[in-house]
Write an enzyme that holds these catalytic residues in place. Structure first.
Site, PDB file in Angstrom:
ATOM      1  N   GLY A   1     -14.599   5.622   5.286  1.00 58.93           N
ATOM      2  CA  GLY A   1     -13.630   6.695   5.462  1.00 58.93           C
ATOM      3  C   GLY A   1     -13.657   7.262   6.866  1.00 58.93           C
TER       4      GLY A   1
ATOM      5  N   PHE B   1       0.522   5.825  -0.278  1.00 56.55           N
ATOM      6  CA  PHE B   1      -0.392   6.974  -0.222  1.00 56.55           C
ATOM      7  C   PHE B   1       0.164   8.117  -1.069  1.00 56.55           C
ATOM      8  CE2 PHE B   1       2.486   7.559   3.413  1.00 56.55           C
ATOM      9  CZ  PHE B   1       2.885   8.885   3.254  1.00 56.55           C
ATOM     10  N   PRO B   2      -0.692   8.974  -1.637  1.00 59.70           N
ATOM     11  CA  PRO B   2      -0.231  10.085  -2.466  1.00 59.70           C
ATOM     12  C   PRO B   2       0.511  11.131  -1.634  1.00 59.70           C
ATOM     13  CG  PRO B   2      -2.539   9.582  -2.904  1.00 59.70           C
ATOM     14  CD  PRO B   2      -2.155   8.846  -1.656  1.00 59.70           C
ATOM     15  N   PRO B   3       1.774  11.430  -1.955  1.00 58.15           N
ATOM     16  CA  PRO B   3       2.512  12.472  -1.224  1.00 58.15           C
ATOM     17  C   PRO B   3       1.915  13.855  -1.481  1.00 58.15           C
ATOM     18  CG  PRO B   3       4.001  10.997  -2.405  1.00 58.15           C
ATOM     19  CD  PRO B   3       2.625  10.731  -2.913  1.00 58.15           C
TER      20      PRO B   3
ATOM     21  N   LYS C   1     -21.541  -6.708   3.819  1.00 56.49           N
ATOM     22  CA  LYS C   1     -20.742  -6.111   2.738  1.00 56.49           C
ATOM     23  C   LYS C   1     -20.322  -7.165   1.721  1.00 56.49           C
ATOM     24  CE  LYS C   1     -17.739  -3.908   5.485  1.00 56.49           C
ATOM     25  NZ  LYS C   1     -16.611  -3.006   5.874  1.00 56.49           N
TER      26      LYS C   1
ATOM     27  N   GLU D   1       0.839  -1.204   0.000  1.00 55.07           N
ATOM     28  CA  GLU D   1       0.000   0.000   0.000  1.00 55.07           C
ATOM     29  C   GLU D   1       0.873   1.253   0.000  1.00 55.07           C
ATOM     30  OE1 GLU D   1      -3.696   0.579   2.409  1.00 55.07           O
ATOM     31  OE2 GLU D   1      -2.481   2.098   3.419  1.00 55.07           O
TER      32      GLU D   1
ATOM     33  N   TRP E   1      -6.938   6.992  -0.688  1.00 56.91           N
ATOM     34  CA  TRP E   1      -7.798   8.103  -1.110  1.00 56.91           C
ATOM     35  C   TRP E   1      -7.879   9.078   0.056  1.00 56.91           C
ATOM     36  CZ3 TRP E   1     -10.511   8.732  -5.749  1.00 56.91           C
ATOM     37  CH2 TRP E   1     -11.521   9.688  -5.775  1.00 56.91           C
TER      38      TRP E   1
ATOM     39  N   TYR F   1       1.397  -2.399   4.743  1.00 61.25           N
ATOM     40  CA  TYR F   1       1.223  -0.948   4.780  1.00 61.25           C
ATOM     41  C   TYR F   1       2.627  -0.339   4.794  1.00 61.25           C
ATOM     42  CZ  TYR F   1      -3.595  -2.075   6.006  1.00 61.25           C
ATOM     43  OH  TYR F   1      -4.887  -2.574   5.988  1.00 61.25           O
TER      44      TYR F   1
ATOM     45  N   ALA G   1     -18.206   0.091  16.398  1.00 62.75           N
ATOM     46  CA  ALA G   1     -19.100  -1.068  16.514  1.00 62.75           C
ATOM     47  C   ALA G   1     -19.385  -1.382  17.978  1.00 62.75           C
ATOM     48  CB  ALA G   1     -18.471  -2.280  15.829  1.00 62.75           C
TER      49      ALA G   1
END
Length: 643
Positions: free
Chosen positions: A148, A58-60, A209, A56, A89, A312, A196
């Site tokens: 999210g 993530f966008p810098p 789901k 995974e 995202w 990650y 939850a």
């Protein structure tokens, strides 16, 4: 036979327009390379009992950060071949455009499939559909559907106007609107989602789901493997049968680790906390401990029967790659030998592609970019490509993957150039490994080039500025660690090849030497930026196979060719790089600027093929050519000294 200088045709000048039906036709489509569903890859790996892993990113937030990420992903994907990568995202679509851009580029150019995150936070239904439409247009087949987190500065999550309340709603929407096009992943929480009531209720919701259309589950990070395995048992007991991929985040820094577990509420075994306490102020020791812990966690997971692990990475490289090495997964047996001499795209449209021109060997992403809109790709034979419809040439096309900033380029290629000899020296530095790349070569020299290193150094010193080469190979086993490729029990062959820039005087010397009887098996083609040519090919659109392989029960495969029509296209790109990447780092009209401009305007780009792959000796030819040129250069220097 073109033994003199010929003027270019209009087609040769343009080089990048036009097309023909079938193989090279440009349909005017979006050019998206459609990926494969990740669930199908998971099932295939599981059936083969082959462990897998994924990464995974993530966008810098900054452009340099994005460029660094591309380089890192490129290295990690090329070396470790993850089953897929996923791109996060930003909250409320804050990185929507960049997430889509990175996902598309990785999908099309990094030879792996992408799982793109999509969240409900601050995303009305219309914006969600727009994002999915763009993902589909880009050829992305896989979505991680998430509710999210709350936006920054907000403690509680709130449904936006005309938006979705739950990830379940997003899964349903994707299936209703797009049917079976997208593969869908959803998040699972080994200790239950923090909102939850309890773990049992959370597993029931997870089942909903999956029933709505999710193909597999990816879990939040954890450090207690027993909790994860208990979660899997609970899911199976609840009737959830889809794959569950464990999320593993290596510990790289103590403070970052503490922040992450506070944010996720993940339980950490007391032993881990106790082990870290005396190390917490020593980043190197914390990272080393994190690697060993990561290896231990992954071993326990894989030993339990879970088929793969999701990392990650936090956009970091070393910890993940060292964990893979420690697990013995970094060099799986099938990865020792290449499928083809060049890296295949993961795009389903290109799965049968097995022939490419050699010219883009050191700029493969450029080739992928310029052919992305082709309807079909060469398979078995290159064919009669009198006018390949290559895409437009952009100076900084393709996600800026290898375009370093001005400071880095000046450091590599020189703050000051006093003469063309200084340019020659930079090419020698590249061959010697003193600089990492040239505009035409995105990585260091390949292993198969190492035996030619001494000769290449001499040739470059004499003004033959090499950008591509391969040695002669006559029936090497396909399992050879350096030149091998293809399936087992085969044999591979190569014609010796070299490509370089050189002045008109050097090209004329080459032409004279090549006319001697002992070099009758050489083929050469030289062209300048204006399209003026020297060649001993009788057919301007000749196609010459320079790499091929013979394998049991299969036709002969010829994955690399010298195609004259494509060479005229490549020369436009090759000459443009002198300007866009090298000249651009100097002040206009300065001495270095003028030197690079002169080379661009006056030099020729030349390729030579030694067609005799059994006894031919291209190195002897180049040695002799270098000696002639060296003698000529010395004579010119002597004349200058006397004057």
């Amino acid at each position: 036979m073109m033994n003199g200088v010929s003027k270019p045709s209009t087609e040769a000048k343009n080089g990048i327009k036009g097309g023909r039906s079938g193989l090279f036709k440009n349909s005017g489509s979006t050019g998206a390379c459609i990926g494969e569903k990740i669930i199908d890859k998971i099932r295939r790996s599981t059936k083969m009992k082959r462990p897998f892993y994924s990464f995974e990113y993530f966008p810098p937030k900054t452009e340099p950060g994005v460029m660094n990420l591309y380089s890192r992903m490129d290295r990690m994907v090329a070396k470790f071949e993850p089953l897929f990568v996923d791109i996060t995202w930003g909250t409320g679509g804050s990185t929507a455009k960049l997430t889509l851009e990175i996902s598309k580029n990785v999908q099309n150019y990094c030879a792996t499939d992408v799982l793109m995150h999509l969240t409900c936070t601050n995303m009305p239904k219309g914006e969600v559909k727009d994002a999915l439409d763009k993902a589909k247009e880009a050829g992305i087949r896989n979505i991680l559907a998430l509710r999210g987190d709350p936006p920054q500065g907000q403690d509680e999550w709130e449904q936006c106007d005309k938006g979705f309340a739950l990830a379940l709603d997003l899964v349903k929407f994707i299936r209703e609107e797009y049917g079976d096009y997208f593969g869908i992943a959803v998040a699972g929480y080994p200790e239950g989602h923090i909102e939850a009531k309890n773990l049992e209720e959370d597993v029931k919701f997870l089942k909903m789901k999956v029933d709505a259309g999710a193909d597999f589950i990816m879990t939040q990070l954890f450090y207690d493997v027993d909790l994860f395995l208990d979660f899997v048992k609970r899911c199976r007991a609840a009737g959830i049968t889809v794959p569950i991929l464990p999320g593993v985040m290596p510990i790289n820094n103590y403070n970052a680790f503490k922040r992450m577990i506070a944010y996720t509420k993940a339980s950490v075994p007391k032993k881990i906390l106790k082990d870290l306490e005396p190390l917490k102020n020593n980043d190197a020791m914390v990272k080393a401990y994190g690697i060993e812990l990561g290896i231990k966690i992954c071993r326990q997971i894989l030993a339990s029967g879970i088929p793969g692990v999701h990392f990650y990475t936090l956009n970091l490289e070393k910890s993940v790659t060292k964990i893979l090495s420690g697990l013995g997964l970094a060099f799986l047996p099938s990865k020792k030998v290449r499928t083809l001499p060049w890296k295949r795209s993961c795009a389903s449209r290109r799965q049968k592609e097995d022939v490419r021109p050699i010219f883009w060997a050191n700029r493969p992403y450029s080739y992928l970019s310029r052919t992305v809109s082709w309807d079909e790709f060469p398979n078995g034979r290159w064919g009669n490509s009198t006018s390949p419809a290559y895409g437009e040439l952009y100076d900084y096309h393709l996600m800026g993957l290898k375009v370093a900033n001005v400071r880095d380029r000046r450091r590599m290629w020189g703050d000051e150039l006093k003469s063309e000899l200084d340019v020659f020296a930079k090419f020698v530095d590249y061959i010697d490994g003193k600089i990492p790349r040239l505009p035409w070569c995105e990585t260091g020299i390949l292993l198969e080039t190492l035996p030619l290193k001494r000769r290449l150094t001499t040739i470059n010193q004499c003004g033959f500025l090499t950008i591509n080469s391969q040695p002669r190979v006559n029936g090497a086993p396909s399992s050879d660690n350096v030149v091998g490729w293809g399936g087992p029990d085969g044999y591979v062959y190569q014609k010796a090849y070299i490509e370089f820039f050189a002045s008109l005087e050097r090209i004329k010397a080459l032409q004279k030497l090549a006319s001697r009887p002992e070099y009758k098996t050489l083929s050469y083609h030289a062209v300048n930026v204006k399209g003026e040519q020297f060649s001993n090919y009788s057919n301007q659109n000749a196609v010459n196979a320079v790499t091929w392989g013979v394998f049991p029960g299969r036709e002969v495969i010829q994955p690399t060719v010298v195609d004259m029509a494509s060479f005229r296209v490549w020369k436009d790109e090759a000459f443009a790089l002198w300007i866009s990447q090298w000249r651009s780092i100097y002040a206009r009209e300065s001495k270095p600027w003028s030197i690079i401009q002169k080379i661009h305007d006056e030099y020729y780009l030349c390729n030579i093929v030694e067609n005799d792959f059994v006894k031919g000796d291209l190195t002897k030819f180049m040695d002799e050519l270098a000696a002639i040129t060296s003698s000529s250069l010395k004579s010119e220097e002597d004349k200058k000294e006397k004057s």
